[in-house]
Design an enzyme around this catalytic site. Sequence first.
Site, PDB file in Angstrom:
ATOM      1  N   GLY A  40     -10.194  -3.282   2.303  1.00 14.73           N
ATOM      2  CA  GLY A  40      -9.378  -3.174   3.512  1.00 14.73           C
ATOM      3  C   GLY A  40      -9.536  -1.801   4.138  1.00 14.73           C
ATOM      4  N   ASP A  41      -8.534  -1.398   4.906  1.00  9.05           N
ATOM      5  CA  ASP A  41      -8.652  -0.144   5.643  1.00  9.05           C
ATOM      6  C   ASP A  41      -8.338   1.090   4.807  1.00  9.05           C
ATOM      7  OD1 ASP A  41      -5.941  -1.126   5.573  1.00  9.05           O
ATOM      8  OD2 ASP A  41      -5.419   0.477   6.979  1.00  9.05           O
ATOM      9  N   ARG A  83     -13.447  -7.454  -1.741  1.00  7.81           N
ATOM     10  CA  ARG A  83     -12.960  -7.187  -0.384  1.00  7.81           C
ATOM     11  C   ARG A  83     -12.389  -5.771  -0.277  1.00  7.81           C
ATOM     12  NH1 ARG A  83      -7.498  -5.806   1.511  1.00  7.81           N
ATOM     13  NH2 ARG A  83      -7.352  -6.441   3.681  1.00  7.81           N
ATOM     14  N   THR A 120       0.831  -1.196   0.000  1.00 12.19           N
ATOM     15  CA  THR A 120       0.000   0.000   0.000  1.00 12.19           C
ATOM     16  C   THR A 120       0.871   1.253   0.000  1.00 12.19           C
ATOM     17  OG1 THR A 120      -1.702  -1.152   1.221  1.00 12.19           O
ATOM     18  CG2 THR A 120      -1.683   1.231   1.435  1.00 12.19           C
ATOM     19  N   THR A 138      -0.781   1.231   6.709  1.00 14.82           N
ATOM     20  CA  THR A 138      -0.506   0.132   5.783  1.00 14.82           C
ATOM     21  C   THR A 138      -0.343  -1.156   6.569  1.00 14.82           C
ATOM     22  OG1 THR A 138       1.127  -0.820   4.272  1.00 14.82           O
ATOM     23  CG2 THR A 138       1.929   0.777   5.859  1.00 14.82           C
ATOM     24  N   GLY A 139      -0.913  -2.243   6.040  1.00 10.28           N
ATOM     25  CA  GLY A 139      -0.761  -3.522   6.735  1.00 10.28           C
ATOM     26  C   GLY A 139      -1.975  -4.400   6.551  1.00 10.28           C
ATOM     27  N   THR A 140      -2.211  -5.293   7.500  1.00 15.69           N
ATOM     28  CA  THR A 140      -3.366  -6.175   7.438  1.00 15.69           C
ATOM     29  C   THR A 140      -4.607  -5.344   7.715  1.00 15.69           C
ATOM     30  OG1 THR A 140      -2.773  -6.724   9.705  1.00 15.69           O
ATOM     31  CG2 THR A 140      -2.247  -8.343   8.030  1.00 15.69           C
ATOM     32  N   GLY A 141      -5.312  -4.989   6.659  1.00 18.01           N
ATOM     33  CA  GLY A 141      -6.346  -3.977   6.728  1.00 18.01           C
ATOM     34  C   GLY A 141      -7.439  -4.235   7.751  1.00 18.01           C
TER      35      GLY A 141
END
Lengths: 313, 313
Positions: free
Chosen positions: A210-211, A208, A180, A230-233
């Site tokens: 994410g954040d 899907r 991201t 940024t990361g596992t949303g």
Amino acid sequence: MVALDQEFRMSDALLLIHGGAGVPADAGLLAPQREALRDILLAGQRWLAAGAPAVEVVVQTVALLEDCPWFNAGHGAVLNAEGDCELDAAVMDGSRLQAGAVAGLRRTRNPVRAAEALLKGGSRPLMLIGAAADAYAQAQGCEMVTPGYFETPLRRAQWQAWRAAAQSAPRLDHDGRMGTVGAVARDSSGNLAAATSTGGMTGKAVGRIGDSPLIGAGTYADDRVAVSCTGTGEAFIRLAAAHAVAARLRWGGQGLQAAAASVVQEELPRVGGEGGLIALGRSGDGVWAFNTPGMYRGRVGVQAEPRVAVFAD
Amino acid sequence: MVALDQEFRMSDALLLIHGGAGVPADAGLLAPQREALRDILLAGQRWLAAGAPAVEVVVQTVALLEDCPWFNAGHGAVLNAEGDCELDAAVMDGSRLQAGAVAGLRRTRNPVRAAEALLKGGSRPLMLIGAAADAYAQAQGCEMVTPGYFETPLRRAQWQAWRAAAQSAPRLDHDGRMGTVGAVARDSSGNLAAATSTGGMTGKAVGRIGDSPLIGAGTYADDRVAVSCTGTGEAFIRLAAAHAVAARLRWGGQGLQAAAASVVQEELPRVGGEGGLIALGRSGDGVWAFNTPGMYRGRVGVQAEPRVAVFAD
């Protein structure tokens, strides 16, 4: 977590960018990625020096990151479970609490510009999804592309590896050169803005989100702070992570560094989250924080030279 | 704003619901709407008494509100600019910070059940949009319907009036008998949950998402408070309104009533927002707050009889 140095904190107009958190596995790609981040910071520096509003600086900067094949947004985005690119982005102008967001784009070259168009439209609507969002972007004059534009050989290879491994769960780009992208800026008037753009995760479910495109989760800005994550949303959504940083400042009286560290180092692991964020305060204090081995990132000021980092360097 | 009374605050398992904020224009419809809310509260009371988890209580309650033609969610949802129904919903389990959210559904009878399926799947993914979200819901065993199921003659008439007036801007259901629906509950174990479901605004842009399905904006729950919002969605998104209530409690040390009042009476008008929210704290204190003349709402406890209100009654 790495706090920014005094020189940077004292500068007037500032820009922080990130190109995703993860674990770089191929040292051979680090050099071109660092070079790309540095070039983008230099462009940002020119806009800052020209007195561009913070919201314009983050949009233009993120558009460059989208155009760069090394990062997971726009051209070079990862592929979803069906091997297609679905793109999400958001932008927020902290001074007016205006925002725009899009999710599930497949034809708009620069998703952040579609989000910008919504913001400029007065945030009514604020968020559009799917084909309707692409159609809106087109009507607003955004450049359209064929879906093949987004795909790169590297992303196709990553997707094939994902499918060959029959992995049922989507994965962060952990092999993991890119991710991201996002930017936060403070302009010479002291206004703050944040923008984030992403292709999501390799093998993600179709549809899907994410954040990144969710205001308050992956992107937030008010008159005190601008944040891009940024990361596992999903973990960032559950924490309302970007707004949590702003809330800790506003209602908790916490400092920016303490707020960012608490969210990234304490709260995020509790919900199984990996990643990081960049944040910039109204007095020009900036911070980047991540709980992964590395995060592509950089900073620049009108006077301060660009600085690019990947690990805890 | 109306704070709840002592009896309610002392009860153990509690449920608050709303059927949208606005200005009821047709007094003739008030009676059946109040009756519907009362029936749904009685169903909720049975679930509470049976010891159902809070997250299950809010999902089942919101599903009943979706099935009721008098409110703007599920059957009876308003129509978008093209005369179709696009449905959004979210649910959050405060005890585990798990959540599920869907947007742009056109075939799933109960959008909140699609959101519940995502939550039960461990919030991975947490949010799905469009046709992919309908397909997911179907694969999870949710009941599918033809798009015509959602439409009622009243909503078609409202849409025709909207189109005849050539209004370019979407409008809240201000004429204004119905609205977004939501529920917050505290179960006998003290766990909190929130759920919200909506058809959006009459004449909304195709693909537009409001605050209802966005975790932190229209829906949020943690171990201190559960919140469900209703109103001009974009304003709630810009404030991260539901999470702002939680943040004021958690980091600001504010009471629930003060937090809800600040968000609804002070912050919301600053960004041009109209609407309200319901919120329930972990000690069983509850509040509803709105800056519109009315908000359909009700509350019930295991011991406390149902109470339904529309205006400041």
